[in-house]
Design a protein around this motif. Structure first.
Motif, PDB file in Angstrom:
ATOM      1  N   GLU A 127      24.075  27.942  36.220  1.00  0.00           N
ATOM      2  CA  GLU A 127      25.061  27.303  35.320  1.00  0.00           C
ATOM      3  C   GLU A 127      26.465  27.412  35.907  1.00  0.00           C
ATOM      4  N   ARG A 140      10.030  32.851  37.280  1.00  0.00           N
ATOM      5  CA  ARG A 140       9.539  32.879  35.894  1.00  0.00           C
ATOM      6  C   ARG A 140       8.740  34.156  35.599  1.00  0.00           C
ATOM      7  N   ASP A 174      10.087  29.020  42.004  1.00  0.00           N
ATOM      8  CA  ASP A 174      10.272  28.821  40.557  1.00  0.00           C
ATOM      9  C   ASP A 174       9.285  29.686  39.770  1.00  0.00           C
ATOM     10  N   TYR A 209      15.021  35.967  35.601  1.00  0.00           N
ATOM     11  CA  TYR A 209      15.030  34.513  35.437  1.00  0.00           C
ATOM     12  C   TYR A 209      16.259  34.047  34.667  1.00  0.00           C
ATOM     13  N   SER A 210      16.600  34.793  33.595  1.00  0.00           N
ATOM     14  CA  SER A 210      17.791  34.389  32.822  1.00  0.00           C
ATOM     15  C   SER A 210      19.067  34.591  33.648  1.00  0.00           C
ATOM     16  N   TYR A 218      19.204  34.254  36.868  1.00  0.00           N
ATOM     17  CA  TYR A 218      19.214  33.125  37.803  1.00  0.00           C
ATOM     18  C   TYR A 218      19.731  31.866  37.104  1.00  0.00           C
ATOM     19  N   GLN A 219      19.269  31.660  35.878  1.00  0.00           N
ATOM     20  CA  GLN A 219      19.721  30.475  35.134  1.00  0.00           C
ATOM     21  C   GLN A 219      21.232  30.517  34.901  1.00  0.00           C
ATOM     22  N   GLN A 220      21.751  31.722  34.587  1.00  0.00           N
ATOM     23  CA  GLN A 220      23.202  31.873  34.387  1.00  0.00           C
ATOM     24  C   GLN A 220      23.958  31.576  35.687  1.00  0.00           C
TER      25      GLN A 220
END
Lengths: 273, 140
Positions: free
Chosen positions: B110, B95, B91, B102-103, B105-107
């Motif tokens: 989702e 970051r 994590d 990171y964004s 990965y977040q997408q």
């Protein structure tokens, strides 16, 4: 048919026996290292000096190594004083300061709350960066076991001993300026690094070094324990030409720091060996 | 009882018995063959390898929670982890990774919300139930 029934009975029996065996088997667990009772801040510095050659060694480092670290030469008046003594020792143990010369006590002084308050006031007058943080200073001195020994000798000084239970409080403000225990260092991080810390939402970190074992936390989340071996650093030193010198004292020391970025919460706790 | 069911039951029982024996033995890490990798000259890692006495560095991962870097018999660095501390490190690395990692990965999460749980399951499985040990030998 009877054979099949027997086979199933054997299988069920084996499964039951193993199931019970697995349940009865004591699970492997990593035992916590018991905390040591001695949680004092130990700093023992041995200094040897030779007034004839005007060289000195401190903490196991040679004169040349100290120069590499940026330690300046001693002024003439200091050499004049040192030349008078064969041995000088300053000890701060708990609530007492002792100064010994040639193994005879020169003076000892109670270093209680009142005496310390006086020292803080004096230091605050001379320190340009503002008033000394008494709470932090008390935290350090409350567990103090400081000992500085100066010996007139040509031999190399004994290795530095640092075992600090209290963490150094390091703060990086919004502009990237770095201060240690409230004292500005004049150093700082680059705007790119500051932006990275901000974007990653990093508020604080705790790093503890104990004779090569590094424990860390970031925003309270525990990171894996890293063990750095002296051989490993020697290889890196040789490969990258870092000229790190004698690493023995570092691998015999224990200390830690609590880093706070901008308005992050203060790191609490201690680094215990 | 059908033959298929019988075979399945016997297979399961054998697996259970074998795992039981393995568990009672303390679940030692299963060694996998070492991978040899030649690091091209000019890379910083190449200089580090040649600085060792043995001219090689062995990186060993034991999924029971240990990553070690050794040169001959000398230990250079070791990392002891638990699934939790490993997850914290991943994590943190995400970051601190540069750019849009990171964004991205977040997408990805989702779109595949089951991914973090799956990754955690795999991590726990090889840490708790079936640890293995794999080595990469780095050579100049």
């Amino acid at each position: 048919m009877i054979n099949k029934q027997n086979l199933f009975k054997i299988i069920i029996a084996l499964v039951l026996v193993l199931g019970v065996s697995l349940m009865q088997h004591t699970p492997l667990a990593v035992a916590d290292v018991p905390l040591q009772g001695d949680t004092s801040n130990v700093i023992h510095i041995d200094v040897t000096y030779d007034p004839i050659t005007r060289t000195f060694s401190a903490g196991g480092f040679t004169s040349e190594e100290l120069k590499q670290f940026g330690v300046p030469d001693l002024p003439e008046n200091i050499w004049a004083i040192l030349g008078v003594f064969d041995n000088l020792s300053l000890k701060i143990i708990g609530n007492e300061i002792q100064l010994l010369t040639d193994e005879k006590p020169l003076f000892s002084m109670a270093f209680d709350e009142n005496a310390r308050a006086f020292v803080y006031d004096m230091v605050s007058v001379y320190v340009q960066s503002g008033k000394i943080d008494r709470e932090r200073a008390e935290k350090w001195l409350d567990k103090a076991d400081f000992d500085i020994t100066l010996r007139k000798s040509k031999e190399l000084s004994e290795p530095l001993q640092i075992k600090l239970a209290t963490m150094l409080q390091v703060k990086i403000d919004e502009n990237g300026a770095l201060s240690v225990e409230g004292v500005p260092t004049g150093m700082g991080i680059t705007p790119e690094t500051a932006a990275l810390l901000q974007a990653a939402n990093i508020e604080n970190a705790k790093i503890c070094w104990n004779k090569g074992v590094v424990n860390g936390e970031v925003n309270g989340s525990v990171l894996p324990q890293m063990t750095i071996y002296e051989d490993g650093v020697i290889v890196l030193d040789s490969a990258l030409g870092l000229n790190l010198g004698d690493l023995g004292p570092i691998f015999e020391s224990s200390f830690g720091a609590g880093l706070v970025y901008a308005d992050g919460a203060e790191v609490v706790g201690e680094c215990l060996p | 009882m059908s033959r298929t069911l019988r075979v399945t039951l016997i297979t399961l029982a054998v697996i259970l018995i074998l795992y039981g024996v393995y568990y009672v033995m303390g679940r030692p890490a299963i060694p996998l063959p070492a991978i040899r990798y030649h690091v091209p000259a000019g890379q910083p890692l190449h200089n580090i390898i040649t600085a060792t006495e043995s001219d090689q560095i062995r990186v060993t991962l034991n999924t029971k929670g240990k990553l070690e870097m050794l040169s001959a018999d000398n230990k250079l660095v070791a990392l002891d982890y638990t699934p939790q501390t490993l997850a914290n490190t991943v994590d943190l690395a995400l970051r601190l990774s540069p750019g849009q990692t990171y964004s991205s990965y977040q997408q990805f999460v989702e779109r595949f919300p089951v991914y973090p749980a799956l990754a955690n399951y795999v991590n726990q499985f090889f840490y708790q139930f079936l640890p293995f040990r794999i080595s990469v030998i780095l050579l100049p």
